[in-house]
Design a protein around this motif. Structure first.
Motif, PDB file in Angstrom:
ATOM      1  N   ASP A  95      41.226  48.633  35.007  1.00  0.00           N
ATOM      2  CA  ASP A  95      40.747  47.421  35.683  1.00  0.00           C
ATOM      3  C   ASP A  95      40.915  46.215  34.768  1.00  0.00           C
ATOM      4  OD1 ASP A  95      39.425  48.740  38.088  1.00  0.00           O
ATOM      5  OD2 ASP A  95      38.511  49.804  36.401  1.00  0.00           O
ATOM      6  N   PHE A  96      40.965  46.494  33.486  1.00  0.00           N
ATOM      7  CA  PHE A  96      41.143  45.418  32.503  1.00  0.00           C
ATOM      8  C   PHE A  96      42.066  45.955  31.424  1.00  0.00           C
ATOM      9  CE2 PHE A  96      40.208  43.479  28.437  1.00  0.00           C
ATOM     10  CZ  PHE A  96      40.134  42.134  28.727  1.00  0.00           C
ATOM     11  N   LEU A 136      37.522  50.516  34.074  1.00  0.00           N
ATOM     12  CA  LEU A 136      38.315  51.265  33.108  1.00  0.00           C
ATOM     13  C   LEU A 136      39.017  50.225  32.238  1.00  0.00           C
ATOM     14  CD1 LEU A 136      39.462  53.916  32.026  1.00  0.00           C
ATOM     15  CD2 LEU A 136      41.227  53.798  33.791  1.00  0.00           C
ATOM     16  N   VAL A 137      38.742  50.270  30.950  1.00  0.00           N
ATOM     17  CA  VAL A 137      39.236  49.253  30.009  1.00  0.00           C
ATOM     18  C   VAL A 137      40.337  49.871  29.157  1.00  0.00           C
ATOM     19  CG1 VAL A 137      38.565  47.779  28.062  1.00  0.00           C
ATOM     20  CG2 VAL A 137      36.956  48.167  29.953  1.00  0.00           C
ATOM     21  N   GLU A 138      41.419  49.128  28.989  1.00  0.00           N
ATOM     22  CA  GLU A 138      42.504  49.603  28.128  1.00  0.00           C
ATOM     23  C   GLU A 138      42.879  48.499  27.153  1.00  0.00           C
ATOM     24  OE1 GLU A 138      46.032  51.790  29.775  1.00  0.00           O
ATOM     25  OE2 GLU A 138      47.122  50.199  28.714  1.00  0.00           O
ATOM     26  N   VAL A 139      42.661  48.755  25.888  1.00  0.00           N
ATOM     27  CA  VAL A 139      42.987  47.761  24.863  1.00  0.00           C
ATOM     28  C   VAL A 139      44.021  48.372  23.931  1.00  0.00           C
ATOM     29  CG1 VAL A 139      42.106  46.260  23.029  1.00  0.00           C
ATOM     30  CG2 VAL A 139      40.615  46.887  24.952  1.00  0.00           C
ATOM     31  N   THR A 140      45.143  47.676  23.788  1.00  0.00           N
ATOM     32  CA  THR A 140      46.164  48.128  22.850  1.00  0.00           C
ATOM     33  C   THR A 140      46.073  47.273  21.595  1.00  0.00           C
ATOM     34  OG1 THR A 140      47.577  48.871  24.645  1.00  0.00           O
ATOM     35  CG2 THR A 140      48.635  48.514  22.513  1.00  0.00           C
ATOM     36  N   LEU A 141      45.901  47.955  20.486  1.00  0.00           N
ATOM     37  CA  LEU A 141      45.791  47.284  19.195  1.00  0.00           C
ATOM     38  C   LEU A 141      47.145  47.363  18.505  1.00  0.00           C
ATOM     39  CD1 LEU A 141      44.124  46.171  16.716  1.00  0.00           C
ATOM     40  CD2 LEU A 141      43.756  48.579  16.119  1.00  0.00           C
ATOM     41  N   VAL A 142      47.637  46.221  18.048  1.00  0.00           N
ATOM     42  CA  VAL A 142      48.911  46.175  17.322  1.00  0.00           C
ATOM     43  C   VAL A 142      48.629  45.545  15.964  1.00  0.00           C
ATOM     44  CG1 VAL A 142      51.261  45.217  17.307  1.00  0.00           C
ATOM     45  CG2 VAL A 142      50.197  45.891  19.487  1.00  0.00           C
ATOM     46  N   ASN A 143      49.218  46.106  14.917  1.00  0.00           N
ATOM     47  CA  ASN A 143      49.057  45.505  13.589  1.00  0.00           C
ATOM     48  C   ASN A 143      50.371  44.872  13.170  1.00  0.00           C
ATOM     49  OD1 ASN A 143      48.543  44.773  10.980  1.00  0.00           O
ATOM     50  ND2 ASN A 143      48.102  46.845  10.227  1.00  0.00           N
ATOM     51  N   ARG A 144      50.364  43.558  12.995  1.00  0.00           N
ATOM     52  CA  ARG A 144      51.591  42.905  12.566  1.00  0.00           C
ATOM     53  C   ARG A 144      51.735  42.994  11.051  1.00  0.00           C
ATOM     54  NH1 ARG A 144      52.203  37.373  15.085  1.00  0.00           N
ATOM     55  NH2 ARG A 144      52.744  38.636  16.894  1.00  0.00           N
ATOM     56  N   ASP A 145      50.729  42.538  10.298  1.00  0.00           N
ATOM     57  CA  ASP A 145      50.957  42.438   8.846  1.00  0.00           C
ATOM     58  C   ASP A 145      49.692  42.602   7.993  1.00  0.00           C
ATOM     59  OD1 ASP A 145      49.669  40.130   9.540  1.00  0.00           O
ATOM     60  OD2 ASP A 145      51.202  38.759   8.813  1.00  0.00           O
ATOM     61  N   THR A 181      46.285  52.737  21.437  1.00  0.00           N
ATOM     62  CA  THR A 181      45.653  52.307  22.680  1.00  0.00           C
ATOM     63  C   THR A 181      44.303  52.990  22.837  1.00  0.00           C
ATOM     64  OG1 THR A 181      47.780  51.880  23.679  1.00  0.00           O
ATOM     65  CG2 THR A 181      45.942  52.212  25.190  1.00  0.00           C
ATOM     66  N   TYR A 182      43.314  52.202  23.206  1.00  0.00           N
ATOM     67  CA  TYR A 182      41.960  52.694  23.458  1.00  0.00           C
ATOM     68  C   TYR A 182      41.712  52.602  24.956  1.00  0.00           C
ATOM     69  CZ  TYR A 182      41.461  51.692  18.454  1.00  0.00           C
ATOM     70  OH  TYR A 182      41.628  51.650  17.093  1.00  0.00           O
ATOM     71  N   ARG A 183      41.200  53.681  25.528  1.00  0.00           N
ATOM     72  CA  ARG A 183      40.877  53.676  26.957  1.00  0.00           C
ATOM     73  C   ARG A 183      39.491  54.257  27.161  1.00  0.00           C
ATOM     74  NH1 ARG A 183      45.126  53.810  31.061  1.00  0.00           N
ATOM     75  NH2 ARG A 183      43.912  55.362  32.155  1.00  0.00           N
ATOM     76  N   PHE A 184      38.671  53.537  27.880  1.00  0.00           N
ATOM     77  CA  PHE A 184      37.337  54.061  28.180  1.00  0.00           C
ATOM     78  C   PHE A 184      36.764  53.310  29.379  1.00  0.00           C
ATOM     79  CE2 PHE A 184      37.266  51.008  24.671  1.00  0.00           C
ATOM     80  CZ  PHE A 184      36.397  50.035  25.123  1.00  0.00           C
ATOM     81  N   ARG A 185      35.820  53.979  30.043  1.00  0.00           N
ATOM     82  CA  ARG A 185      35.134  53.351  31.160  1.00  0.00           C
ATOM     83  C   ARG A 185      33.815  52.811  30.629  1.00  0.00           C
ATOM     84  NH1 ARG A 185      36.631  53.398  36.245  1.00  0.00           N
ATOM     85  NH2 ARG A 185      38.055  55.169  36.162  1.00  0.00           N
TER      86      ARG A 185
END
Ligand code: C2O
Ligand code: CU
Length: 509
Positions: A95-96, A136-145, A181-185
């Motif tokens: 949903d997000f 349902l939340v999905e956050v993708t974490l990216v590390n640039r530097d 990626t983190y996914r949780f309700r």
């Protein structure tokens, strides 16, 4: 009177038996040698290995309950659960959905001052996560530097263990170029925040954090202006959000406002609401029942804590001030409201609002009762001598692991025997405060995820073990956590495949 005075035979070392003359110096020598050997041993055994499993250390504490499987001994046997299996839903359209990119960056505070930060998406605070209960939340974490790597911990959101974002406990650090990626309700409502949980004492200070708000399914107060206000010190500069001097929100008289105050610093922060009576609507995300109007009351938030504050814009000027700094945000009409004096009483959650039923209380039968006594003693932490933090007399990594089983009701008595505050934060659960200094709480049920324990205070808290995993329980004065004020709450049979320490690159604190 003549004659020599009769001298009493004085004990003189020349007259000491030869055996004493020989032994005393060598006993002293031996004692000195033993002391040196003991210190050397204490130093030697305090050194942490290059990498280690958090379950392999610590003194296992069963809280007076049944002795249940200790994860580390079950790692190879069937029936154990790995934290990496305790994930949120893998399927389903979120949903997000958002992506947070961690990088070194520069931001401009409102005054024009530029500060070097580590930021999510180039912004500090990072982008606000605002979702609704049940999403349902999905956050993708990216590390640039960020060389040490980063993780994403949703502070106060009781996520499944694998989504908790603790380097070396629930995942490996995300190194530059990596992603996760983190996914949780979300099943709560309220004000939370997110931050990196890798070298957190440095990364949070530098700016790797943001607000995480979970709104009810249907808004209870649709016409309310709803804003997050994150207090943070950038180097030596205090700010509310990006406001480091005087901010203003022009709002019409009669408008209802909800300010979600978050303390992202590692020390207590004090706020004043001036020119308008207000209510504390929520504490650490939980709504207060029947909050009464407050005036001339200072709000003090321990590190990591949140208060939601509500008021109605008055005809005259009103403002929020960050005490100890000159930072203010004006709400409504222009002008300077009557300022509160430093003498004003500090808001006390233990007696605020109306009593309401709770799923358990101080009279409940607890399955396990733990004590967590915070102290200090001379010793070595990873080979470094000094006055170290202790929990129940033990220096990290020998601090206790509280073993629990799913479904149990747990009580913890937290005592602070040091001279500074310790905001104790339990991951994955909310704790109901039962008593403070032996006095039961009398207000609205006071649920916390971060409880600021002041010197000489004793709190009793209770929680339901309803979220299996391996959870951090640590001081949110993050330099204290880095210096060993860390322990774990472990569910019987849960193991972690991740390692902490130099070679693993995982350093959660
Ligand atoms: Cu907000 Cu373990 O942290
Ligand atoms: Cu502390």
């Amino acid at each position: 009177m003549a004659g020599e005075p009769v001298a009493a035979p004085a004990p003189d070392e020349r007259h000491a038996p030869w055996i004493v003359r020989v032994l005393v110096p060598s006993v002293a020598g031996l004692l000195a040698l033993a002391a040196v050997a003991w210190v050397a041993w204490a130093w030697w055994q305090s050194r942490l290995p290059d990498s280690y499993n958090v379950m392999a250390f610590g003194s296992v504490d069963y809280g007076g309950g049944s002795v249940v499987g200790h994860g580390s001994h079950q790692a190879s046997t069937a029936g154990g659960t790995s934290v990496s299996d305790l994930r949120g839903p893998r399927r389903g359209t979120p949903d997000f959905r958002t992506t947070l990119v961690a990088s070194k960056s520069t931001v401009r505070l409102q005054s024009g001052r530029r500060v070097e930060v580590w930021a999510f998406n180039g912004r500090v605070p990072g982008p606000e996560i605002r979702v609704r209960r049940g999403d349902l939340v999905e956050v993708t974490l990216v590390n640039r530097d960020i060389e040490d790597g980063v993780t994403l911990h949703s502070h106060g959101v009781d996520v499944p263990n694998a989504e908790d974002g603790v380097a070396g406990v629930t995942q490996d650090t995300v190194l530059p170029g990596g992603r996760r990626t983190y996914r949780f309700r979300v099943d709560q409502v309220g004000t939370f925040w997110y931050h990196s949980h890798q070298v957190s004492s440095e990364q949070v200070r530098r700016g790797l954090f943001g607000a995480f708000v979970i709104a009810p399914r249907r808004s209870a107060a649709p016409r309310t202006v709803d804003r997050t206000v994150l207090a943070h010190r950038f180097g030596g500069t205090d700010a509310l959000g990006l406001v480091d001097d005087r901010g203003a929100q022009r709002l019409r008289a009669g408008t209802r406002v909800r300010l979600r105050l978050v303390n992202t610093d590692s020390f207590p922060r004090r706020f004043a609401v001036r020119g308008v009576p207000f209510r504390v609507l929520a504490i650490d995300g939980t709504e207060v029942r029947a909050p009464t109007l407050l005036r001339r009351t200072i709000l003090e938030l321990g590190a990591g804590g949140r208060y939601d504050v509500g008021f109605t814009i008055p005809r005259g000027p009103a403002e929020l001030g960050l005490l100890g700094s000159s930072v203010t945000i004006a709400y409504g009409a222009e002008g300077t409201p009557a300022t509160a004096s430093g003498e004003d009483p500090v808001f006390d959650p233990a007696t605020y609002g109306a009593v309401a039923g709770t799923p358990f209380d101080a009279g409940s039968r607890f399955d396990r009762e733990f004590r967590m006594t915070i102290g200090q003693k001379l010793g070595f932490l990873d080979g470094r001598p000094g006055r170290q933090w202790t929990i129940n007399g033990k220096i990290y990594p020998d601090t206790p692991t509280f073993m629990v089983q799913s479904g149990e009701l747990i009580k913890v008595t937290i005592r602070n025997r040091t001279s500074v505050d310790h905001p104790m934060h339990l991951h994955g659960h909310h704790m109901l405060v039962l008593s403070r200094n032996g006095r039961p709480t009398t207000g609205s049920p006071w649920w916390v995820d971060t409880l600021n324990v002041e010197p000489d205070e004793t709190y009793e808290v209770g929680f339901r073990a309803d979220n299996p995993g391996l959870w951090m329980d640590h001081c949110h004065n993050l330099p204290h956590a880095r210096d060993g004020l860390v322990m774990h709450v472990a569910y019987a049979g849960v193991t972690t495949p991740y390692l902490i320490g130099g070679r693993s690159e995982n350093h959660p604190e």
